[in-house]
Motif scaffolding. Structure first.
Motif, short mmCIF file in Angstrom:
data_model
loop_
_atom_site.label_atom_id
_atom_site.label_comp_id
_atom_site.label_asym_id
_atom_site.label_seq_id
_atom_site.Cartn_x
_atom_site.Cartn_y
_atom_site.Cartn_z
N LYS A 27 0.71 -1.17 -0.06
CA LYS A 27 -0.05 -0.12 0.17
C LYS A 27 0.87 1.13 0.02
O LYS A 27 0.25 2.26 -0.73
N LYS A 28 2.17 1.08 0.57
CA LYS A 28 2.94 2.35 0.74
C LYS A 28 4.01 2.38 -0.16
O LYS A 28 4.32 3.53 -0.66
N VAL A 29 4.66 1.41 -0.47
CA VAL A 29 5.79 1.28 -1.42
C VAL A 29 5.45 1.06 -2.82
O VAL A 29 5.04 0.24 -3.43
N VAL A 30 5.74 2.17 -3.41
CA VAL A 30 5.58 2.28 -5.08
C VAL A 30 7.02 2.55 -5.80
O VAL A 30 7.26 3.60 -5.22
N GLY A 31 7.23 1.90 -6.69
CA GLY A 31 8.50 2.44 -7.58
C GLY A 31 8.14 3.30 -8.78
O GLY A 31 7.14 2.98 -9.46
N THR A 32 8.98 4.23 -8.94
CA THR A 32 9.04 5.27 -9.87
C THR A 32 10.10 5.06 -10.94
O THR A 32 11.03 4.41 -10.65
N ASP A 33 10.07 5.98 -12.09
CA ASP A 33 11.20 5.59 -12.93
C ASP A 33 12.44 6.44 -12.23
O ASP A 33 13.57 5.87 -12.30
N GLN A 34 12.32 7.31 -11.32
CA GLN A 34 13.34 8.05 -10.59
C GLN A 34 14.10 7.09 -9.49
O GLN A 34 15.06 7.05 -9.11
N ARG A 35 13.03 6.34 -8.77
CA ARG A 35 13.32 5.64 -7.71
C ARG A 35 12.62 4.17 -7.62
O ARG A 35 11.32 4.14 -7.18
N PRO A 36 13.18 3.42 -8.55
CA PRO A 36 12.40 1.98 -8.62
C PRO A 36 12.14 1.14 -7.45
O PRO A 36 12.81 1.24 -6.30
N ARG A 37 11.46 0.28 -7.29
CA ARG A 37 11.09 -0.74 -6.26
C ARG A 37 12.02 -2.03 -6.48
O ARG A 37 11.93 -2.60 -7.45
N MET A 38 12.83 -2.02 -5.36
CA MET A 38 13.27 -3.56 -5.08
C MET A 38 12.63 -4.65 -4.33
O MET A 38 12.40 -4.46 -3.29
N VAL A 39 12.38 -5.67 -5.34
CA VAL A 39 11.30 -6.68 -4.91
C VAL A 39 12.21 -7.84 -4.49
O VAL A 39 13.01 -8.29 -4.98
N VAL A 40 11.92 -8.32 -3.07
CA VAL A 40 12.58 -9.66 -2.74
C VAL A 40 11.33 -10.76 -2.63
O VAL A 40 10.46 -10.70 -2.04
N ASN A 41 11.86 -11.84 -3.38
CA ASN A 41 11.03 -13.08 -3.24
C ASN A 41 11.94 -13.89 -2.61
O ASN A 41 13.15 -14.56 -2.98
#
Length: 127
Positions: A27-41
């Protein structure tokens, strides 16, 4: 009636709890082109990390313990997580990514996730 083992009801409840935590994080974490999201599986054996631009829906950089350079690496799972963080930071730097937002995927920030994050920070990623 099924016996209460590590693979019974408790595992299902743990998965439901993790999914609920992951929803709260997303809900809070969104990646943008300036600051992308680092996803951990994280699985019981391997660790998969991607850097994703949510505005376009594209994976920019990825690394995992399944990479050929890390498959033969010695050490426990925490040592391999550190190597994945270093590899991800190198690939991100080559792609021109310096800062990301961290999506831990509903997992606790401890153990392998903390080792991954610390080594990615040491490699030059900012989050």
């Amino acid at each position: 009636m099924a016996p209460k083992t590590a693979f019974g009801k408790h595992t299902a409840a743990r998965a439901v709890s993790r999914a609920r935590r992951h929803g709260r994080v997303r809900k809070k974490v969104v990646g943008t082109d300036q600051r992308p999201r680092m996803v951990v599986n994280r699985s019981t054996r391997h660790l998969f990390v991607q850097i994703v631009d949510d505005t376009q829906g594209h994976t920019l950089v990825s690394a995992s313990t399944m990479d050929s350079s890390l498959r033969v690496a010695e050490g426990d799972k925490t040592d391999k997580a550190k190597k994945v963080g270093e590899l991800l930071a190198q690939r991100a730097k080559a792609a021109g990514i310096t800062s990301v937002v961290f999506d831990r995927g509903g997992n606790r920030y401890a153990g392998r996730l903390a080792a991954l994050a610390d080594s990615a920070r040491e490699g030059g990623l900012e989050f």
